[in-house]
Design an enzyme around this catalytic site. Structure first.
Site, PDB file in Angstrom:
ATOM      1  N   GLU A 171      -6.963  37.065 -20.299  1.00 21.24           N
ATOM      2  CA  GLU A 171      -6.950  35.630 -20.662  1.00 21.24           C
ATOM      3  C   GLU A 171      -6.684  34.729 -19.455  1.00 21.24           C
ATOM      4  O   GLU A 171      -5.802  33.862 -19.493  1.00 21.24           O
ATOM      5  CB  GLU A 171      -5.919  35.365 -21.778  1.00 21.24           C
ATOM      6  CG  GLU A 171      -6.270  36.077 -23.060  1.00 21.24           C
ATOM      7  CD  GLU A 171      -5.438  35.666 -24.270  1.00 21.24           C
ATOM      8  OE1 GLU A 171      -4.408  34.989 -24.102  1.00 21.24           O
ATOM      9  OE2 GLU A 171      -5.827  36.044 -25.393  1.00 21.24           O
ATOM     10  N   GLU A 289      -9.164  41.623 -28.335  1.00 18.22           N
ATOM     11  CA  GLU A 289      -8.011  41.178 -29.151  1.00 18.22           C
ATOM     12  C   GLU A 289      -8.571  40.441 -30.349  1.00 18.22           C
ATOM     13  O   GLU A 289      -9.246  39.424 -30.196  1.00 18.22           O
ATOM     14  CB  GLU A 289      -7.084  40.237 -28.368  1.00 18.22           C
ATOM     15  CG  GLU A 289      -6.205  40.944 -27.375  1.00 18.22           C
ATOM     16  CD  GLU A 289      -5.152  40.020 -26.739  1.00 18.22           C
ATOM     17  OE1 GLU A 289      -4.630  39.119 -27.419  1.00 18.22           O
ATOM     18  OE2 GLU A 289      -4.885  40.220 -25.548  1.00 18.22           O
TER      19      GLU A 289
HETATM   20  O1  AHR Z   1      -1.450  39.836 -28.696  1.00 20.96           O
HETATM   21  C1  AHR Z   1      -0.518  38.883 -28.339  1.00 20.96           C
HETATM   22  C2  AHR Z   1      -0.953  38.001 -27.174  1.00 20.96           C
HETATM   23  O2  AHR Z   1      -2.037  37.209 -27.579  1.00 20.96           O
HETATM   24  C3  AHR Z   1      -1.462  38.695 -25.931  1.00 20.96           C
HETATM   25  O3  AHR Z   1      -0.453  39.042 -25.058  1.00 20.96           O
HETATM   26  C4  AHR Z   1      -2.357  37.676 -25.310  1.00 20.96           C
HETATM   27  O4  AHR Z   1      -3.392  38.254 -24.552  1.00 20.96           O
HETATM   28  C5  AHR Z   1      -2.855  36.858 -26.487  1.00 20.96           C
HETATM   29  O5  AHR Z   1      -2.789  35.508 -26.258  1.00 20.96           O
END
Ligand code: AHR
Length: 492
Positions: A171, A289
């Protein structure tokens, strides 16, 4: 009751079912590692301190790939702290935690072998850069005879790990990220890191950071810029997305519509760059994610004391959440021609299908069930099912098909997975399976949230009304429900 229809034909292939779509994520965050997967002294811990109850649930879920060690955490992480006998205790600035480093790369790799999963590593491109990424890769994948590979051998790991999947940071578009960068800065760094990592090990598969979510102000432009820098050096572009109900159940049940549009937009952007650069190669997507997360209730961790394994975002999931998670998996499968890796975030305790109590039991959350059943039954080839469905009008996402569906075909049979996204109305489903040949209904699974969408326990029961009638599968899908129907060919 309204009707929906789908048609299955073995000729309508999307792509083979890639097992890497059933990935998960272990971050050094809250209690995901410590007292999640790793708790020395726990009654169910093995000789490594791994919780065998969590290992069993991970295998039962059918998890294929696990991303590690972050997440935001990785952007301040020194991987060397987590190998060998000296484990310095550090401040983790991403989540305001105390990181003891008792668990690191070698523990994780041993854990992946116990869990039967493939590792997906992330390198720190926040506070670190090309050299540290190459050092880590050399430690992990180079056979021996160099400083870092011999150190691994000295640490008791004679054979190189051969880790294939590597994320180039996490990110990096997010202002919250330690070492946050502009697209130009990150694109250049990621390209140079990728080129150097390939010199260490040409066999790696590299993931470039896309946007943190589709609502980022730089979404689209970020993807185009970073790809223009790194197109030739990487294999995948990442996507991240979290969804929540936040007072609008009708929209929430259709959240996968947004995931679908997000994927299509990123594919379009990647293909735009391909055309601009006049390349033949297509960039694949790594949705590394995704999940439901009640993010509006999360206050962040910018203030307060640093603590060890704090209780962080241990959301308790509902029946509606489980239906939506099932729909996300349908969506990922439907995009299997471009989405080649996907990781539900996260595995244990942090917005997770598996919860644990320190010293106590581990248990399945509602969202565990659609994941486990999809991972078990979606195999072979993903088929396009040409659905015809009534439309819903949602406040958040506009028009959404009431039926979400996908089918897979393998040597033994067909799996049909369907979600009725209406919170209020049943849906009469007809699936034309005549082209697939003779079939029988082998097993059915129904997770219905309509009666109590906020129930935190769910029963997965048979979809008792599913029946085959002259090659057509008929079923009434209850409101707000996820169903999986497994049909098999006759044995001889
Ligand atoms: O999964 C939780 C967090 O969400 C992670 O650390 C990050 O990559 C995202 O914003």
């Amino acid at each position: 009751m309204k009707n929906a229809r789908l048609t299955l034909d073995p000729a309508f292939e999307i792509a083979p079912v890639n097992r890497r779509l059933f990935g998960s994520f272990v971050e050094h965050m809250g209690r995901c590692v410590y007292t999640g997967i790793f708790e020395p002294g726990h009654p169910r811990a093995d000789e490594h301190g791994f919780r065998t109850d969590v290992l069993e649930l991970t295998r039962e879920m059918g998890v294929s790939v696990v991303r590690y060690p972050g997440g935001n955490f990785v952007s301040g992480y020194r991987w060397e702290d987590g190998v060998g006998p000296d484990r310095p205790t550090r401040l983790d600035l991403a989540w305001r935690q105390i990181e003891t480093n008792r668990f690191g790369l070698n523990e994780f790799m041993t854990w992946t072998r116990r869990a039967g999963v493939e590792p997906m590593m992330a390198v720190n491109l926040g506070t670190r850069g090309i050299q540290e990424a190459c050092d880590l890769l050399e430690y992990a994948n180079h056979a021996s005879g160099t400083h870092w590979s011999d150190l691994r051998v000295k640490h008791g790991v004679a054979e190189p790990y051969g880790i294939k999947l590597w994320c180039l940071g996490n990110e990096m578009d997010g202002p919250w990220q330690i070492g946050h960068k502009t697209a130009e800065e990150y694109g250049r760094l990621a390209n140079e890191t990728a080129r150097a990592m390939r010199l260490v090990d040409p066999g790696v598969e590299l993931v470039l950071c896309g946007s943190s979510n589709s609502q980022m102000p730089t979404f689209g432009a970020w993807e185009a810029t970073v790809l223009e820098h790194a197109y030739d050096a990487v294999d995948y572009l990442s996507l991240h997305a979290y969804y929540e109900e936040n007072g609008d159940l009708d929209s929430f049940l259709a959240a996968a519509v947004d995931m679908d549009r997000f994927i299509s937009s990123v594919v379009a952007t990647a293909d735009h760059v391909r055309a601009k650069l006049r390349r033949n190669k297509s960039i694949k997507l790594s949705f590394d994610e995704w999940n439901v997360w009640n993010q509006s209730r999360f206050e962040g961790r910018e203030q307060g004391d640093f603590d060890e394994a704090p209780e962080l975002i241990e959301d308790t999931f509902t029946a509606a959440d489980a239906v939506v998670v099932g729909d996300f998996l349908i969506t990922l499968l439907r995009h299997a021609d471009r989405v080649s890796v996907a990781c539900q975030a996260q595995l244990a305790n942090i917005i997770a299908p598996i919860r644990t109590s320190p010293g106590g039991p581990a248990w399945r959350q509602t969202i565990f069930h659609p994941f486990a059943l999809t991972a078990r039954h979606a195999r072979g080839t993903v088929l396009r099912v040409e659905p015809r469905s009534p439309l819903l009008d949602t406040a958040r996402y506009g028009e959404a098909a009431q039926l979400s569906s996908v089918a897979t075909l393998d040597e033994e049979g067909v799996t049909v997975i369907a979600v009725n996204r209406s919170a209020h109305e049943e849906l009469d489903l007809t699936a034309d399976l005549r082209s697939a040949g003779p079939l029988r209904v082998a097993e059915t699974h129904l997770l219905a949230a309509g009666a109590d969408p906020h129930a935190t326990e769910v029963a997965v029961v048979p979809l008792a009304n599913a029946r085959l009638d002259g090659g057509e599968l008929r079923a009434v899908l209850p409101a707000a429900s996820w169903s999986l129907i497994r049909l098999t060919f006759p044995k001889d």
